[in-house]
Enzyme design. Sequence first.
Site, PDB file in Angstrom:
ATOM      1  N   ILE B 118       0.819  -1.222   0.000  1.00 47.77           N
ATOM      2  CA  ILE B 118       0.000   0.000   0.000  1.00 47.77           C
ATOM      3  C   ILE B 118       0.847   1.264   0.000  1.00 47.77           C
ATOM      4  O   ILE B 118       0.400   2.329  -0.423  1.00 47.77           O
ATOM      5  CB  ILE B 118      -0.992   0.038   1.197  1.00 47.77           C
ATOM      6  CG1 ILE B 118      -0.238   0.140   2.532  1.00 47.77           C
ATOM      7  CG2 ILE B 118      -1.932  -1.125   1.180  1.00 47.77           C
ATOM      8  CD1 ILE B 118      -1.127   0.596   3.671  1.00 47.77           C
ATOM      9  N   ASN B 160       1.992  -7.042   7.393  1.00 47.83           N
ATOM     10  CA  ASN B 160       3.327  -6.871   6.802  1.00 47.83           C
ATOM     11  C   ASN B 160       3.494  -5.437   6.274  1.00 47.83           C
ATOM     12  O   ASN B 160       2.703  -4.979   5.451  1.00 47.83           O
ATOM     13  CB  ASN B 160       3.497  -7.882   5.657  1.00 47.83           C
ATOM     14  CG  ASN B 160       4.920  -7.930   5.139  1.00 47.83           C
ATOM     15  OD1 ASN B 160       5.600  -6.907   5.087  1.00 47.83           O
ATOM     16  ND2 ASN B 160       5.367  -9.107   4.766  1.00 47.83           N
ATOM     17  N   ILE B 162       5.356  -4.077   4.142  1.00 44.62           N
ATOM     18  CA  ILE B 162       5.508  -3.852   2.705  1.00 44.62           C
ATOM     19  C   ILE B 162       4.359  -4.484   1.910  1.00 44.62           C
ATOM     20  O   ILE B 162       4.395  -4.524   0.688  1.00 44.62           O
ATOM     21  CB  ILE B 162       6.865  -4.382   2.169  1.00 44.62           C
ATOM     22  CG1 ILE B 162       7.020  -5.880   2.440  1.00 44.62           C
ATOM     23  CG2 ILE B 162       8.020  -3.588   2.765  1.00 44.62           C
ATOM     24  CD1 ILE B 162       8.204  -6.487   1.718  1.00 44.62           C
ATOM     25  N   GLU B 163       3.355  -4.933   2.628  1.00 44.12           N
ATOM     26  CA  GLU B 163       2.172  -5.446   1.930  1.00 44.12           C
ATOM     27  C   GLU B 163       0.947  -4.602   2.331  1.00 44.12           C
ATOM     28  O   GLU B 163       0.891  -3.425   1.983  1.00 44.12           O
ATOM     29  CB  GLU B 163       1.991  -6.945   2.210  1.00 44.12           C
ATOM     30  CG  GLU B 163       3.167  -7.771   1.628  1.00 44.12           C
ATOM     31  CD  GLU B 163       2.968  -9.271   1.740  1.00 44.12           C
ATOM     32  OE1 GLU B 163       1.860  -9.762   1.494  1.00 44.12           O
ATOM     33  OE2 GLU B 163       3.948  -9.955   2.090  1.00 44.12           O
ATOM     34  N   MET B 164       0.056  -5.152   3.098  1.00 42.19           N
ATOM     35  CA  MET B 164      -1.178  -4.411   3.395  1.00 42.19           C
ATOM     36  C   MET B 164      -0.995  -3.426   4.554  1.00 42.19           C
ATOM     37  O   MET B 164      -1.851  -2.560   4.757  1.00 42.19           O
ATOM     38  CB  MET B 164      -2.315  -5.396   3.683  1.00 42.19           C
ATOM     39  CG  MET B 164      -2.583  -6.293   2.480  1.00 42.19           C
ATOM     40  SD  MET B 164      -3.633  -7.698   2.835  1.00 42.19           S
ATOM     41  CE  MET B 164      -5.225  -7.025   2.438  1.00 42.19           C
TER      42      MET B 164
END
Lengths: 250, 372
Positions: B118, B160, B162-164
């Site tokens: 995101i 995470n 670097i994810e959501m």
Amino acid sequence: MKKIICLFLIIISFSSCNDELDCCIYPKPVNVTLTFTQNWDGVPVNASDFNKFKFTTKNGEIISINDLRYLLSNLKVGRKIKNYQLINIGENTGIRLNFEQIEQGVNILKFTFGFADTDNKDGIYQDLNSVSFNVPGMLGGGYHYMQFDGKYKDVNNQDASFNYHAIRSVNRTDPANLIFQDTSFDVDLGAIKITNNTTIEIKMNIAEWFKNPNTWNLNELNTVLMPNFEAQKMMSANGKSVFSLGNVTQ
Amino acid sequence: MWNIVLKKDFLVTRNNKEAKMKNNYLFLLSFFLLMNCSSKEEEIYTPIPYNLEIPTLFANKLIAPLIPSNNPLTQEGVTLGKKLFFDKILSGDGTQSCASCHNPKKSFTDNQQFSNGIDGLLGTRNSMPLFNLAWNFDERFAWDGKEFGLEKQAFEPVSNPIEMHANWKNVVQKLQNHLEYPILFLHAFGSSTIDSVAVTKAIAQFERTLISGNSKFDQYLNGETTLTSEEQNGFAVFMDEAKGDCFHCHGSDNNPLWTDNKFHNNGLDATFSDLGFGNVTGDPADNGKFRSPSIRNLAFTAPYMHDGRFETLDEVINHYSEGLKRSTTLDPLMKKVHQGGVLLTTKDKADLKAFLLSLSDFDFVNNKGFQE
């Protein structure tokens, strides 16, 4: 009075018979557990010994073991039979097999390495399919007897792969007319007197696969052994001295 | 006498009144008790079991799929899981859902080498496709096997960074305040009080329904179609130990998963910037190993490998044919590394590719039931 004494004697003799039946004629069945262990000429081998160049074959190649799983079928303890057992050393699975209701007394311990042709039917064992233990149809299908993968130091001291995979031997000289030879073999570990719940160790000496009667040269026979008719027969011959009876604990 | 009778009548009347009063009280009490019970719907609603549609080939060839006893599939659970899977409410800023990187039309992956989180940050691993997950018998998920069980796996991407990049507390609060979710959780799990465990259970239930088993090759095995001569030869290359020797890791006509779900070093690198499985087990012998992906649906899942380094199937086949790199943990099934691999002919390469593409399941990627 005589009648009473007679009746008394009859009762005593019948109850005496019952006792005898319970204790001596039909002894209580017991449980037997087979345990499968591996060694290299007597030195125990387990998963923690994998991926290390620490074993030397009779021919002098230093090897490391990466994966080793093998199949035994028609495992018999006395009259009891188990169809098959897949033993995976790297994953430490299948290393115990329980038999229940084994009659006390002398029991013969036997099994087959791999599947005999009558049992080696393509794709019929779901658990073996699920762990990809199959043999390709072009080699007749069925199942591996053993997948033994590792590395050896080649003549240039470089790491090289070996895939010592045992299957039913197939001659593919004419692909349209495959010739098979059943290279599974029976192992008879003899008679064992069982008087109680018992654990029986079945030992595999891995070194024997490279030793007797064929001294295995990994520089010549390393990979692509499944379609190699002669190599499969050599594996089968060497396998016959691989298994032995270990500790029997009662 | 009459007096006595009257007194008796009076007493009877009085007793009747008292009895009626008692009855009224009892009625009121029962009413309130029942009201109370009916407000606790969670105590009486029983979700409906969900029956997986298992392809005949899977049923014949494989052992049963793994469904955890503490998370049985239910229609309500699967429906909820699907809604959550496609809902951007799970991300920190409401811009991404699970489906952002796991697009059903791409066999539940994306076509990026690395996916954007995101905050615009890139991951370091290629997004894995999602199907036939209930047949991962070792239950190690992700490229490096770090997540044990689908439920546990579903925890990770939400928080995470670097994810959501969300905070689970905030996510749960948003779901709790949502108009629909509390009742959906109530029906799925018997409680309208939402927590992260229930969220991941629902997502895992939905994921277990993602079954891909109707490719052209499946139909061929079921006797419903025939293969071209190129596809037939490609399958032979795949199964030939002297050629592709792909079957030892990637299944066969007897293992329709087309993967062993095990960890292998397939010779991508001589040294490792990503330790993969080794980072999870801590055993240097596992360095550079990654889980074998299924070779189903490759038509939809480019780029390939754990780091998405290969954009095309041709590059993948070339790698195994002549691009292997030697390393200490190289899998022994990788043959002839001294010459880079098994050196397939141009025709065998093309036919192998044709066979691989015959494992494309268009019904799966077009299944409306799996889409938003």
